[in-house]
Write a protein that holds these residues in place. Sequence first.
Motif, short mmCIF file in Angstrom:
data_model
loop_
_atom_site.label_atom_id
_atom_site.label_comp_id
_atom_site.label_asym_id
_atom_site.label_seq_id
_atom_site.Cartn_x
_atom_site.Cartn_y
_atom_site.Cartn_z
N ILE A 1 -38.77 9.03 7.71
CA ILE A 1 -38.65 9.51 6.33
C ILE A 1 -37.21 9.93 6.08
O ILE A 1 -36.66 10.79 6.77
CB ILE A 1 -39.59 10.71 6.08
CG1 ILE A 1 -41.02 10.37 6.51
CG2 ILE A 1 -39.54 11.13 4.63
CD1 ILE A 1 -41.64 9.22 5.76
N GLY A 2 -36.58 9.31 5.07
CA GLY A 2 -35.20 9.64 4.73
C GLY A 2 -34.23 8.62 5.28
O GLY A 2 -34.57 7.77 6.11
N VAL A 3 -32.97 8.74 4.81
CA VAL A 3 -31.94 7.81 5.27
C VAL A 3 -30.60 8.53 5.45
O VAL A 3 -29.55 7.91 5.40
CB VAL A 3 -31.83 6.62 4.29
CG1 VAL A 3 -31.11 7.05 2.99
CG2 VAL A 3 -31.18 5.41 4.93
N GLY A 4 -30.66 9.83 5.68
CA GLY A 4 -29.46 10.58 6.00
C GLY A 4 -29.01 10.30 7.43
O GLY A 4 -29.61 9.51 8.16
N PHE B 1 -36.44 1.13 -0.02
CA PHE B 1 -35.99 2.07 -1.03
C PHE B 1 -37.04 2.22 -2.14
O PHE B 1 -37.91 1.36 -2.32
CB PHE B 1 -34.66 1.61 -1.62
CG PHE B 1 -33.54 1.62 -0.62
CD1 PHE B 1 -32.81 2.78 -0.41
CD2 PHE B 1 -33.21 0.48 0.11
CE1 PHE B 1 -31.77 2.81 0.52
CE2 PHE B 1 -32.18 0.50 1.04
CZ PHE B 1 -31.45 1.67 1.25
N GLY B 2 -36.94 3.33 -2.89
CA GLY B 2 -37.93 3.61 -3.93
C GLY B 2 -39.32 3.74 -3.35
O GLY B 2 -40.30 3.35 -3.97
N CYS B 3 -39.39 4.32 -2.17
CA CYS B 3 -40.64 4.32 -1.40
C CYS B 3 -41.03 5.77 -1.06
O CYS B 3 -41.23 6.12 0.10
CB CYS B 3 -40.45 3.50 -0.13
SG CYS B 3 -41.96 2.75 0.50
N LEU C 1 -38.63 4.92 5.11
CA LEU C 1 -39.30 5.15 3.83
C LEU C 1 -38.41 6.10 3.03
O LEU C 1 -38.30 7.29 3.34
CB LEU C 1 -40.69 5.74 4.05
CG LEU C 1 -41.59 4.90 4.99
CD1 LEU C 1 -42.96 5.55 5.15
CD2 LEU C 1 -41.73 3.47 4.49
N ILE C 2 -37.75 5.55 2.01
CA ILE C 2 -36.66 6.24 1.32
C ILE C 2 -37.04 6.46 -0.13
O ILE C 2 -37.33 5.50 -0.86
CB ILE C 2 -35.37 5.39 1.41
CG1 ILE C 2 -35.09 5.01 2.87
CG2 ILE C 2 -34.20 6.14 0.81
CD1 ILE C 2 -34.16 3.83 3.03
N ARG C 3 -37.02 7.71 -0.55
CA ARG C 3 -37.42 8.03 -1.92
C ARG C 3 -36.44 7.47 -2.95
O ARG C 3 -36.85 6.93 -3.97
CB ARG C 3 -37.54 9.54 -2.07
CG ARG C 3 -37.97 9.99 -3.47
CD ARG C 3 -38.18 11.49 -3.49
NE ARG C 3 -37.00 12.20 -2.98
CZ ARG C 3 -36.97 13.50 -2.75
NH1 ARG C 3 -38.06 14.23 -2.94
NH2 ARG C 3 -35.86 14.08 -2.31
N ARG C 4 -35.14 7.61 -2.69
CA ARG C 4 -34.17 7.14 -3.67
C ARG C 4 -34.14 5.62 -3.73
O ARG C 4 -34.51 4.94 -2.79
CB ARG C 4 -32.78 7.71 -3.40
CG ARG C 4 -32.18 7.38 -2.08
CD ARG C 4 -30.71 7.81 -2.00
NE ARG C 4 -30.46 9.14 -2.49
CZ ARG C 4 -29.50 9.43 -3.38
NH1 ARG C 4 -28.74 8.47 -3.86
NH2 ARG C 4 -29.32 10.67 -3.78
#
Length: 489
Positions: free
Chosen positions: A233-236, A321-323, A257-260
């Motif tokens: 979760i995330g892409v930092g 992305f958008g996930c 799984l990236i929200r942005r």
Amino acid sequence: MTMTPSLAGAGLDALNARVQYDLACLNIPPANWVPQQTLDNGQAVHDVVIIGGGQCGLVAAFALLSGGISNIRIFDRNPVGLEGPWLNYARMETLRSPKTLPGPSYGFASLTFRAWYEAQFGTQAWEALDKIPRPTWMAYLSWYREVLKLPVENNVKVEHVTPEGDLLRLELSGPGAPSETVLTRKLVMATGREGTGAPKIPTFVDSLPAHAWAHSADEIDFARLKDKRVAVIGVGASAVDNAAEALEHGAQEVRFLIRRKQMPLINKMMGIGSFGFTHGYASLPDEWRWRIMHYSFATQTPPPRGSTLRVSRHANAHFHFGCGINTMRMEDDEIVIETQQGVVRCDYLILGTGFEIDPLARTELAGYADRILLWRDRYQPPAELANDELGNFPYVERDFAFQEREPGEAPWLRNIHCFNYGATVSLGKVSGDIPGISEGASWLAGAIAANLYREDAELHWQRLEQYDSPELLGDEWEATPLPEHAGNV
């Protein structure tokens, strides 16, 4: 000023001698000037205790010792050589920071990473070095501690801090802890990225068993992920580094799984770093500081290019992305994740969700953390700049000390200094990140020195009155009477 060329490749013994010479030239450390305090029962009172023996704790200690404040102790919960994140949960191959930054050198060329590296490997090796490997940075910090003889006490955890009049009493645990509690006048929380909070754990993992997931700051047995499907979760930076570890340990696949909707590309804060920003940010009005940090948080910091390539060279790494996450649940031994784009199934979940600022999460401050002044108590931004996360940061002044939410209710908070990530919104990146930690340590030590002196003003006045070491002994001149009509011609 660069390192003396003759020391390049000369080895650590030669560099150590140079460090000691530099310190001797500047009379560091000078004699302690703070009056010693002792309770009626004979228990000693320390002037400063530092929680954390990582890079911030080390440079803070050196700054205090350089200013003649020597009655200090440094406690770190980890074993020797494992202070800070570098050999624990940090999993990047190299540091993001440029190798040329002075870091914790505190103005000494002989204490820079470059001096340490060149002394062992030579100038050509330094020129060939791109970014600093993470374990190499930890080795440098261990040397820094050793060459400066900084008194870190390992395997000591500070469980709780209790106000006791004008003092603070520390309850300690761990195999290295002394049997008695410790009293101090000032406390420095050099506790790093999670220093004023805790790992951020989204509620969507509440339905999962503990063995099915981990936060990126947790100890993870990556060998156990061989042939497993892993979701991150995330892409930092921490998300990317942990994904790389999983892939390199033979994970069947890793899915981000990236929200942005797209990857951030520009590290905005890198573009404004300067001597002016380091020293000027803290003096800006609240609205400007909030505006700058809100923009930084909104644009986000991309993961380093090298770390991202470390992941993307694996064909079984997937960036979605958008996930954003809707829900999670277990079906037998499988994690089923409902996302905004559909269902993802995996065997293990890693949260690269960073840390949250929440003084109430700190066990050291249990019982009174709710009395700490936060940014949301001090400043109300316009609606378009609202940000709950920024509002949770403590509002501190240039001395890094916590302030009271209600004046008079918790005056002892002024004796606890937030020399960690929690001071970022108030003071900028001078209490955690490598570029500004020497400047931050200088501010901290100067402020503590001023506070200690002010609190002991009566004692210093007595010292002034009682000082009787003569400059002259009386035999340096002979008194003669003024003759009559002296000077007349």
